[in-house]
Scaffold this motif. Structure first.
Motif, PDB file in Angstrom:
ATOM      1  N   UNK A  10       0.841  -1.207   0.000  1.00 39.58           N
ATOM      2  CA  UNK A  10       0.000   0.000   0.000  1.00 39.58           C
ATOM      3  C   UNK A  10       0.876   1.256   0.000  1.00 39.58           C
ATOM      4  N   UNK A  11       1.972   1.242   0.749  1.00 41.69           N
ATOM      5  CA  UNK A  11       2.882   2.399   0.801  1.00 41.69           C
ATOM      6  C   UNK A  11       3.567   2.600  -0.544  1.00 41.69           C
ATOM      7  N   UNK A  12       3.946   1.491  -1.195  1.00 39.00           N
ATOM      8  CA  UNK A  12       4.574   1.561  -2.526  1.00 39.00           C
ATOM      9  C   UNK A  12       3.591   2.176  -3.519  1.00 39.00           C
ATOM     10  N   UNK A  13       2.349   1.670  -3.524  1.00 38.18           N
ATOM     11  CA  UNK A  13       1.335   2.186  -4.456  1.00 38.18           C
ATOM     12  C   UNK A  13       1.007   3.654  -4.174  1.00 38.18           C
ATOM     13  N   UNK A  14       0.985   4.045  -2.907  1.00 38.41           N
ATOM     14  CA  UNK A  14       0.704   5.443  -2.558  1.00 38.41           C
ATOM     15  C   UNK A  14       1.815   6.347  -3.102  1.00 38.41           C
ATOM     16  N   UNK A  15       3.064   5.931  -2.980  1.00 40.62           N
ATOM     17  CA  UNK A  15       4.190   6.729  -3.483  1.00 40.62           C
ATOM     18  C   UNK A  15       4.141   6.820  -5.007  1.00 40.62           C
ATOM     19  N   UNK A  16       3.866   5.698  -5.649  1.00 44.38           N
ATOM     20  CA  UNK A  16       3.785   5.653  -7.109  1.00 44.38           C
ATOM     21  C   UNK A  16       2.663   6.572  -7.607  1.00 44.38           C
ATOM     22  N   UNK A  17       1.495   6.474  -6.975  1.00 43.55           N
ATOM     23  CA  UNK A  17       0.339   7.288  -7.368  1.00 43.55           C
ATOM     24  C   UNK A  17       0.624   8.770  -7.138  1.00 43.55           C
ATOM     25  N   UNK A  18       1.251   9.094  -6.017  1.00 46.99           N
ATOM     26  CA  UNK A  18       1.622  10.481  -5.728  1.00 46.99           C
ATOM     27  C   UNK A  18       2.575  11.013  -6.801  1.00 46.99           C
ATOM     28  N   UNK A  19       3.523  10.189  -7.221  1.00 52.96           N
ATOM     29  CA  UNK A  19       4.467  10.572  -8.269  1.00 52.96           C
ATOM     30  C   UNK A  19       3.720  10.877  -9.564  1.00 52.96           C
ATOM     31  N   UNK A  70      -3.326   2.098 -13.494  1.00 53.86           N
ATOM     32  CA  UNK A  70      -3.848   0.904 -12.813  1.00 53.86           C
ATOM     33  C   UNK A  70      -2.672   0.102 -12.247  1.00 53.86           C
ATOM     34  N   UNK A  71      -1.943   0.670 -11.285  1.00 56.31           N
ATOM     35  CA  UNK A  71      -0.716   0.018 -10.818  1.00 56.31           C
ATOM     36  C   UNK A  71      -0.948  -1.217  -9.960  1.00 56.31           C
ATOM     37  N   UNK A  72       0.001  -2.137 -10.054  1.00 55.84           N
ATOM     38  CA  UNK A  72       0.028  -3.338  -9.219  1.00 55.84           C
ATOM     39  C   UNK A  72       1.472  -3.561  -8.775  1.00 55.84           C
ATOM     40  N   UNK A  73       1.651  -3.910  -7.520  1.00 56.68           N
ATOM     41  CA  UNK A  73       2.988  -4.215  -7.019  1.00 56.68           C
ATOM     42  C   UNK A  73       3.367  -5.617  -7.479  1.00 56.68           C
ATOM     43  N   UNK A  74       4.490  -5.730  -8.188  1.00 53.18           N
ATOM     44  CA  UNK A  74       4.986  -7.036  -8.613  1.00 53.18           C
ATOM     45  C   UNK A  74       5.822  -7.677  -7.525  1.00 53.18           C
ATOM     46  N   UNK A  75       6.683  -6.842  -6.897  1.00 57.00           N
ATOM     47  CA  UNK A  75       7.641  -7.419  -5.975  1.00 57.00           C
ATOM     48  C   UNK A  75       8.148  -6.345  -5.027  1.00 57.00           C
ATOM     49  N   UNK A  76       8.310  -6.730  -3.761  1.00 59.96           N
ATOM     50  CA  UNK A  76       8.996  -5.891  -2.787  1.00 59.96           C
ATOM     51  C   UNK A  76      10.119  -6.743  -2.216  1.00 59.96           C
ATOM     52  N   UNK A  85       9.012  -3.176  -7.305  1.00 59.90           N
ATOM     53  CA  UNK A  85       8.718  -3.046  -8.723  1.00 59.90           C
ATOM     54  C   UNK A  85       7.203  -2.984  -8.882  1.00 59.90           C
ATOM     55  N   UNK A  86       6.773  -2.001  -9.660  1.00 57.33           N
ATOM     56  CA  UNK A  86       5.343  -1.812  -9.932  1.00 57.33           C
ATOM     57  C   UNK A  86       5.146  -1.954 -11.436  1.00 57.33           C
ATOM     58  N   UNK A  87       4.077  -2.625 -11.830  1.00 53.53           N
ATOM     59  CA  UNK A  87       3.696  -2.670 -13.242  1.00 53.53           C
ATOM     60  C   UNK A  87       2.382  -1.915 -13.379  1.00 53.53           C
ATOM     61  N   UNK A  88       2.189  -1.324 -14.535  1.00 54.93           N
ATOM     62  CA  UNK A  88       1.014  -0.485 -14.718  1.00 54.93           C
ATOM     63  C   UNK A  88       0.577  -0.530 -16.169  1.00 54.93           C
TER      64      UNK A  88
END
Length: 141
Positions: A10-19, A70-76, A85-88
């Motif tokens: 959730x933190x990764x997706x929040x940072x990605x979305x904010x970016x 439409x991001x999804x976290x692939x790997x932390x 890594x996020x894929x979108x």
């Protein structure tokens, strides 16, 4: 209670979305000034965005509308500096490159992908996830 992995995702997706929100704002005026771009975007990703903005300024172009992400976290990966890594699937249907003076859309190649796969690399700096690289794939989604 959410697991550590779920809260990290959730933190990764929040940072990605904010970016992405900050990028959209920057591209709408061809400048990162006054945006939160540096809050979650750095290194190669920030360099590439600033290069795009410079080209747009010189060409007198801005964007209108917004991309749909439409991001999804692939790997932390846990490490000294954790990575993710996020894929979108970026949908640019309503995110239009526009001539700033005439307000008319800039003609683009008909072969360009309007919906494309993108991957993002992130690193955790302290408590903050930072987008360090964005890679548009030559692949429709």
């Amino acid at each position: 209670m959410a697991s550590t992995a779920e809260s990290e995702d959730a933190a990764v997706l929040a940072a990605y979305t904010s970016s992405w929100h900050a990028q959209t704002e920057a591209y709408s005026k061809a400048s990162s000034a006054g945006t939160d771009l540096k809050k979650n975007t750095t290194l190669r990703a920030l360099f590439d965005i600033e290069q795009d903005l410079e080209v747009m300024r010189k060409a007198g172009q801005v964007t209108t509308g917004k991309p749909v992400i439409s991001p999804k976290v692939l790997k932390v990966t846990a490490a000294k500096i954790p990575t993710a890594t996020v894929t979108d699937c970026i949908d640019t249907t309503h995110w239009i490159l526009t001539d700033k003076a005439s307000k008319k859309p800039v003609p683009l190649p008909t072969t360009r992908l309007v919906k494309y796969v993108s991957t993002a690399s992130l690193e955790k700096w302290g408590k903050t996830w930072m987008v360090t690289k964005l890679t548009a794939q030559e692949q429709a989604c």
